[in-house]
Design a protein around this motif. Structure first.
Motif, short mmCIF file in Angstrom:
data_model
loop_
_atom_site.label_atom_id
_atom_site.label_comp_id
_atom_site.label_asym_id
_atom_site.label_seq_id
_atom_site.Cartn_x
_atom_site.Cartn_y
_atom_site.Cartn_z
N ASP A 114 0.83 -1.21 0.00
CA ASP A 114 0.00 0.00 0.00
C ASP A 114 0.87 1.25 0.00
O ASP A 114 0.59 2.22 -0.72
N ILE A 115 1.93 1.24 0.80
CA ILE A 115 2.84 2.39 0.87
C ILE A 115 3.51 2.61 -0.48
O ILE A 115 3.67 3.76 -0.93
N VAL A 117 2.32 1.94 -3.49
CA VAL A 117 1.38 2.54 -4.44
C VAL A 117 1.07 3.98 -4.07
O VAL A 117 0.93 4.84 -4.95
N HIS A 118 0.96 4.28 -2.79
CA HIS A 118 0.74 5.67 -2.38
C HIS A 118 1.95 6.53 -2.71
O HIS A 118 1.79 7.70 -3.08
N LYS A 119 3.13 5.98 -2.61
CA LYS A 119 4.34 6.71 -3.00
C LYS A 119 4.35 6.97 -4.50
O LYS A 119 4.78 8.02 -4.97
N ASN A 121 1.61 7.32 -6.30
CA ASN A 121 0.56 8.32 -6.48
C ASN A 121 0.14 8.44 -7.94
O ASN A 121 0.20 9.53 -8.54
N SER A 123 -1.92 8.90 -11.37
CA SER A 123 -3.09 9.67 -11.78
C SER A 123 -3.76 8.95 -12.95
O SER A 123 -3.14 8.12 -13.61
N ARG A 141 -3.83 -3.05 -6.59
CA ARG A 141 -3.77 -1.83 -5.78
C ARG A 141 -3.73 -0.59 -6.68
O ARG A 141 -4.33 0.44 -6.36
N ASN A 144 -7.24 0.04 -7.98
CA ASN A 144 -8.08 0.60 -6.91
C ASN A 144 -7.74 2.06 -6.65
O ASN A 144 -8.65 2.90 -6.45
N TYR A 145 -6.47 2.37 -6.65
CA TYR A 145 -6.03 3.74 -6.36
C TYR A 145 -6.51 4.70 -7.46
O TYR A 145 -7.06 5.77 -7.17
N SER A 148 -10.18 5.31 -7.31
CA SER A 148 -10.50 6.22 -6.21
C SER A 148 -10.24 7.68 -6.61
O SER A 148 -11.05 8.56 -6.31
N VAL A 149 -9.13 7.90 -7.30
CA VAL A 149 -8.82 9.26 -7.78
C VAL A 149 -9.88 9.73 -8.76
O VAL A 149 -10.36 10.86 -8.71
#
Length: 346
Positions: A114-115, A117-119, A121, A123, A141, A144-145, A148-149
């Motif tokens: 998760d970290i 994929v958040h790193k 970021n 678009s 992931r 999903n990310y 969500s965006v």
């Protein structure tokens, strides 16, 4: 020099030496070994030495043909042997791979991913290549990310159109909802057919289909054109690549200018006390879990050993820079049990 080559689909082509090379290369060496001068007959002992020398020479040539030596865990093997052994490891553990990840890390691997994929970021519109990602954890992931965006973008858009009728809002929502990834794509590339098979089945079971494709390919010789992808990820995979330098060069090649490289991998623990406890857990518990859950002690013994042979954080950072990446840095997680390395193609 004869060597082994792998194609992007994992097939191995071997260039073999003609056995006659051993014979043709032998006589001069044998004469020097026999040491017989004028007036000396050839005794039985020199004949034995000649036979031993011939066998040694042939063995040496065979060693050269097999390729340079490397390591498989704590074993010393040729590069060709290592590739074959690693392929067998993941073929063996594929069906239990996710269960074992949860068991070995107590589920923390999910947080690490998760970290990552958040790193990243990502678009909407991002084109991601996930290498050694056979079971789809990073790909799912990513999807999903991005969804969500896109959902947040859609809500903001509708919020700024208060004068629209219900029908217009509904039509706009349905139109944007049908493109939930906004042209984003993720390509999962793995050298192991069994790992890809498991990933495809998971995707089907979880309902992932849009923006997702699966490719059989070798990280050291990727089957993609230059400058294709916005992001390249490899999670717990680069440790199992035989030539890390080649994999990094390929990552650089397939990324677009401005593209980002992200690597999540087990690394070296900085805290001495935690390091001792981690070693104890790794060598005494993980192989046992492998035997109990997956019926495979040896594969998980290798995985533990491979972590200890993997370059530490600063050394891997230097390797990434040598491949051409800029702004290379890393983030330690859980005191360096794992690290995320990041770099950009500029």
């Amino acid at each position: 020099m004869p060597r082994a080559r792998f194609h992007s689909d994992g097939r191995l082509w071997r260039w073999r030496l003609n056995p006659a090379v051993c014979v043709r290369g032998g006589p001069g060496f044998l004469r020097a070994s026999a040491g017989a001068g004028p007036g000396h007959g050839v005794s039985a002992a020199p004949c034995l030495r000649r036979g031993g020398a011939l066998r040694a020479l042939c063995g040496s040539v065979r060693g050269l043909a097999a390729g340079p030596e490397t390591h498989f865990g704590f074993q010393t093997v040729t590069e060709a042997e290592r590739r074959e052994k690693i392929y067998q490891v993941f073929e063996s553990v594929a069906k239990k791979y996710d269960v074992m990840n949860d068991s070995m890390t107590l589920g923390i691997h999910r947080v690490w991913k998760d970290i990552l994929v958040h790193k990243m970021n990502p678009s909407p519109g991002t084109l991601l290549l996930d290498v050694a990602g056979g079971t789809g954890d990073i790909a799912f992931r990513f999807i999903n990310y991005v969804r969500s965006v896109r959902e947040r973008q859609l809500q903001r858009k509708l919020k700024h159109h208060q004068n629209l009728s219900w029908q217009e809002i509904s039509e706009s929502y349905q139109e944007d909802k049908s493109k939930s990834l906004g042209d984003s794509q993720v390509v999962v590339c793995d050298i192991n057919k069994e790992m890809l098979k498991v990933g495809k089945q998971k995707a089907q079971n979880l309902g992932y289909s849009e923006g997702l494709s699966w490719v059989l390919g070798n990280a050291e010789e990727l089957p993609f054109d230059d400058d294709m992808f916005d992001v390249y990820t490899i999670a717990f995979g680069i440790r199992n690549v035989t030539r890390i330098d080649l994999a990094l060069q390929e990552a650089y090649r397939v990324l677009k200018p401005g593209g980002r490289f992200l690597c999540l991998e087990f690394s070296h623990v900085s805290n001495p006390l935690l390091s001792r406890l981690y070693d104890l857990y790794s060598f005494q518990v993980i192989p046992v879990l492998g035997e109990v859950i997956a019926g495979d002690w040896k594969s998980y013994q290798y995985l533990v050993e491979s972590i200890r042979r993997f370059p530490p954080q600063e050394e891997l950072k230097a390797m990434i820079e040598d491949a051409g990446f800029f702004k290379v840095d890393y983030q330690n997680l859980n005191s360096g049990i794992v690290a995320i390395h990041s770099g950009f193609k500029l």
